[in-house]
Design a protein around this motif. Structure first.
Motif, short mmCIF file in Angstrom:
data_model
loop_
_atom_site.label_atom_id
_atom_site.label_comp_id
_atom_site.label_asym_id
_atom_site.label_seq_id
_atom_site.Cartn_x
_atom_site.Cartn_y
_atom_site.Cartn_z
N ASP A 7 42.81 44.15 40.49
CA ASP A 7 43.86 44.50 41.44
C ASP A 7 45.12 44.92 40.67
N ARG A 8 46.06 45.50 41.39
CA ARG A 8 47.31 45.94 40.76
C ARG A 8 48.48 45.47 41.60
N SER B 179 50.08 44.91 51.39
CA SER B 179 48.78 45.13 50.78
C SER B 179 48.27 46.53 51.09
N GLY C 191 45.08 49.55 49.48
CA GLY C 191 43.87 49.63 48.69
C GLY C 191 42.61 49.41 49.50
N GLU C 192 41.48 49.64 48.85
CA GLU C 192 40.18 49.65 49.52
C GLU C 192 39.88 48.35 50.25
N ALA D 57 42.14 45.90 51.15
CA ALA D 57 43.30 45.26 51.77
C ALA D 57 42.96 44.69 53.14
N GLU E 262 47.80 46.14 45.42
CA GLU E 262 46.74 47.14 45.56
C GLU E 262 45.41 46.41 45.36
N LYS E 263 44.70 46.20 46.47
CA LYS E 263 43.51 45.35 46.47
C LYS E 263 42.27 46.20 46.13
N ASN E 264 41.92 46.18 44.84
CA ASN E 264 40.78 46.96 44.37
C ASN E 264 39.51 46.14 44.25
#
Length: 270
Positions: free
Chosen positions: A39-40, A53, A55-56, A58, A87-89
Motif C-alpha cells: 500500500d502507499r 482511501s 485504490g483497487e 479501498a 492507496e489500498k493496493n
C-alpha cells in the motif's frame, strides 16, 4: 510538506503455532519478511487527523475512519493533525498484514515528523500482533503472539518474490479455530534462508479447508520452479521465492495466462 511511505507487504516465511494460550490467543514462532511493494500512504499537516482511501481494494475497508490507519494516528501523541491518503493496493484479509503494514507506515511517518514516544512498541502491540514488526518492516523473528521481536539476518534480502491471491478474503479467526492444536516443533535454527527452507506454515491445512483454492495456487506456483512456495500468515495469499528476476517474471506470466482473475504482485524481499 507532504511525506509518503510504502506500507510493505508482510509475509511469514515460516509460521509455527505452538499452543493455544489461556487468553485465547496462540503462542507462535514466525519469521517475518517484507516485500518492497504494498500500500502507499501520503500525509500532510492538517488541523485534525483525516483518512481517505483510494485504490483497487479501498472498497474492502468497512469504515475508512475506523481502520488501522486512523487507530494508529490516535495512538501517537503529537502537535497538530495529519491528512492521510491511503492507496489500498493489497487485498484485505489476505495474510499480508495489510492493515498492520498501513499502521506501521503511520508510525514511520510520525517518527519522521515528530518522533515516536518511548513506549511506541506497546502502542503498536495494542493495535495488533503484526504491527510492531511492520513498524520497521525488516526481516525478524516474532515470538509470543508475534510481538516479541528478535533480529534476523538478511540472507534473503533482494530475493525475487511473487505473491498470488485468489481475491477471496479469509479472516484470521476461523483459520486459527481449525488448527488441530498439534505442536509440530519450534522454529528451526540458522539464518533466514535455512529457517525458511526447514520451516513450515501450520495454518496452511486449516486455511485450505476454508478456502480450497489455496491448494491450487500452491500447486501452480510450485510448477514454476521456485525454490520455495508457501502460504503467508493465515492466508489466502501464497508466495513463491525465485533465484532470479527472469524466473519470477516468467512464473507471473504463466500464472496470469491461466488464471487472469487471481491478484498478483511482484517484488523483492527487503
Amino acid at each position: 510538506m507532504t511525506i509518503a511511505e510504502t506500507a510493505y507487504a508482510k509475509i511469514n516465511l515460516a509460521l509455527h503455532v505452538r499452543k493455544r494460550r489461556e487468553d485465547g490467543y496462540h503462542e507462535l514462532e514466525t519469521l517475518f519478511a517484507f516485500v518492497d511493494a504494498g500500500d502507499r500512504l501520503t500525509a500532510s499537516p492538517a488541523d485534525q487527523d483525516t483518512v481517505s482511501s483510494v485504490g483497487e481494494f479501498a472498497s474492502g475497508l468497512d469504515d475508512p475512519f475506523d481502520n488501522l490507519v486512523a487507530k494508529a494516528l490516535g495512538k501517537l501523541p503529537r502537535n497538530g493533525g495529519l491528512a492521510v491518503t491511503l492507496e489500498k493496493n493489497l487485498p484485505v484479509a489476505a495474510g499480508l498484514g495489510g492493515g498492520s503494514a498501513d499502521a506501521g507506515a503511520v508510525f514511520r511517518i510520525v517518527r519522521e515528523l515528530h518522533g515516536l514516544p518511548d513506549d511506541w512498541h506497546a502502542r503498536a502491540t495494542a493495535l495488533g500482533a503484526d504491527v510492531p514488526a511492520c513498524v520497521e518492516s525488516r526481516t525478524c523473528i516474532g515470538r509470543g503472539t508475534g510481538t516479541d521481536l528478535e533480529p534476523a539476518d538478511d540472507s534473503l534480502s533482494d530475493t525475487p518474490v511473487l505473491l498470488v491471491n485468489p481475491r477471496q478474503p479469509l479472516a484470521t479467526g476461523p483459520v486459527f479455530k481449525l488448527w488441530d492444536e498439534s505442536d509440530r516443533g519450534p522454529l528451526p535454527q540458522g539464518d533466514a534462508r535455512e529457517i525458511t527452507l526447514a520451516g513450515r506454515n501450520d495454518l496452511e491445512k486449516p486455511a485450505i479447508e476454508l478456502c480450497p483454492v489455496i491448494a491450487q495456487i500452491l500447486d501452480e506456483m510450485r510448477g514454476t520452479d521456485p525454490f520455495l512456495a508457501r502460504m503467508s500468515g493465515s492466508g489466502a495469499t501464497c508466495f513463491a521465492l525465485y533465484d532470479n528476476i527472469p524466473a519470477r517474471d516468467a512464473a507471473a506470466e504463466t500464472i496470469v495466462a491461466s488464471y487472469p482473475d487471481w491478484w498478483q504482485m511482484k517484488g523483492l524481499l527487503r
